[in-house]
Design a protein around this motif. Structure first.
Motif, PDB file in Angstrom:
ATOM      1  N   LEU A 195      -3.832   6.370   3.751  1.00 55.98           N
ATOM      2  CA  LEU A 195      -3.404   6.491   2.350  1.00 55.98           C
ATOM      3  C   LEU A 195      -3.610   7.926   1.885  1.00 55.98           C
ATOM      4  O   LEU A 195      -4.536   8.237   1.147  1.00 55.98           O
ATOM      5  N   ALA A 231       0.810  -1.218   0.000  1.00 57.11           N
ATOM      6  CA  ALA A 231       0.000   0.000   0.000  1.00 57.11           C
ATOM      7  C   ALA A 231       0.842   1.266   0.000  1.00 57.11           C
ATOM      8  O   ALA A 231       0.305   2.358  -0.200  1.00 57.11           O
ATOM      9  N   ALA A 232       2.151   1.131   0.203  1.00 57.31           N
ATOM     10  CA  ALA A 232       3.041   2.295   0.172  1.00 57.31           C
ATOM     11  C   ALA A 232       3.512   2.613  -1.244  1.00 57.31           C
ATOM     12  O   ALA A 232       4.307   3.536  -1.432  1.00 57.31           O
ATOM     13  N   ASP A 276       3.246   3.772  -5.391  1.00 59.90           N
ATOM     14  CA  ASP A 276       2.755   4.996  -6.031  1.00 59.90           C
ATOM     15  C   ASP A 276       1.270   4.906  -6.350  1.00 59.90           C
ATOM     16  O   ASP A 276       0.540   5.901  -6.310  1.00 59.90           O
ATOM     17  N   LEU A 277       0.828   3.717  -6.704  1.00 60.62           N
ATOM     18  CA  LEU A 277      -0.567   3.453  -7.029  1.00 60.62           C
ATOM     19  C   LEU A 277      -0.895   2.067  -6.497  1.00 60.62           C
ATOM     20  O   LEU A 277      -0.047   1.178  -6.517  1.00 60.62           O
ATOM     21  N   VAL A 278      -2.131   1.872  -6.028  1.00 57.70           N
ATOM     22  CA  VAL A 278      -2.514   0.614  -5.391  1.00 57.70           C
ATOM     23  C   VAL A 278      -3.741   0.043  -6.093  1.00 57.70           C
ATOM     24  O   VAL A 278      -4.662   0.785  -6.465  1.00 57.70           O
ATOM     25  N   THR A 320      -3.081   8.675  -2.030  1.00 58.60           N
ATOM     26  CA  THR A 320      -2.749   7.544  -2.899  1.00 58.60           C
ATOM     27  C   THR A 320      -3.925   7.199  -3.814  1.00 58.60           C
ATOM     28  O   THR A 320      -5.071   7.131  -3.364  1.00 58.60           O
ATOM     29  N   VAL A 363      -6.094   4.627  -5.527  1.00 58.80           N
ATOM     30  CA  VAL A 363      -6.437   3.221  -5.321  1.00 58.80           C
ATOM     31  C   VAL A 363      -7.445   2.807  -6.384  1.00 58.80           C
ATOM     32  O   VAL A 363      -8.548   3.371  -6.454  1.00 58.80           O
ATOM     33  N   ALA A 374      -7.470   8.056   0.662  1.00 60.45           N
ATOM     34  CA  ALA A 374      -7.237   7.466  -0.658  1.00 60.45           C
ATOM     35  C   ALA A 374      -8.096   8.148  -1.710  1.00 60.45           C
ATOM     36  O   ALA A 374      -9.196   8.624  -1.427  1.00 60.45           O
TER      37      ALA A 374
END
Length: 200
Positions: A81, A57-58, A60-62, A84, A86, A121
């Motif tokens: 997040l 989850a760290a 650049d994109l999840v 981020t 997601v 997120a």
């Protein structure tokens, strides 16, 4: 880009293979731990690695691609997040076919619910309306490119996903917000399971 995969099933693997083919680093995770992913990582090659969900989850994109009933537990393990992007590839199956049951979320769409579990997120709904067999192969065909519906409340986040998936070869179609667009895409919506090509 470094892309973290929450889940390592069929959908996650299909997206990971596209990402790796286009030079992105992929960090896979699942509920059984990084060691269980060693054969998959070896098959995917040097741009793939395995980690915990918190580490994935760290990135650049999840990409969130776990079974619906596991979403709250996975979300609870993650750090905040903050900003981020997601990609929510989930579908709200409380139970799977042949005795499929769709979770009752009241007035919320599935991705609005997911977003509520991931404060900070920037959630973009994508990949959930396609069967895995249409995600995995090259989305470019003689008749056109595989359409990929997406929805989200953050324009910049959607542009990131549009750029990424366009590079993969898909033809992204922005349906608007998580509420309006998400309702069209989720289980029971008119675009769920719809597979169409866009002529260039």
């Amino acid at each position: 880009m470094r892309i973290g995969m929450l889940g390592a099933g069929t959908i996650a693997q299909a997206v990971a293979r596209h990402a790796i083919r286009h030079g992105h680093e992929v960090v896979l995770s699942n509920s059984r731990g990084p060691d269980s992913l060693a054969p998959l990582v070896a098959d995917l090659g040097p741009l793939a690695s395995a980690a915990t969900p918190e580490e994935a989850a760290a990135a650049d994109l999840v990409v969130l691609a776990v079974g619906w009933t596991r979403v709250p537990d996975v979300a609870a393990r993650l750090p905040h997040l903050d900003g981020t992007v997601v990609i929510d590839a989930t579908n709200q199956f409380e139970s799977l076919p042949p005795h499929a049951r769709i979770a009752d979320l009241g007035d919320l769409t599935g991705s609005e619910y997911v977003a509520s579990l991931l404060p900070g997120a920037r959630v973009v709904k994508a990949f959930n309306s396609l069967f895995a067999r249409y995600i995995a192969p090259d989305p470019r065909h003689e008749a056109g490119r595989q359409v990929l519906f997406l929805a989200g409340d953050d324009a910049d986040a959607k542009n990131t996903v549009i750029g990424l998936t366009s590079a993969f070869g898909f033809a992204p179609v922005d349906l608007g917000s998580l509420r309006e667009g998400g309702r069209l895409m989720q289980l029971g919506g008119p675009l769920s399971g719809l597979h169409v090509l866009k002529q260039d």
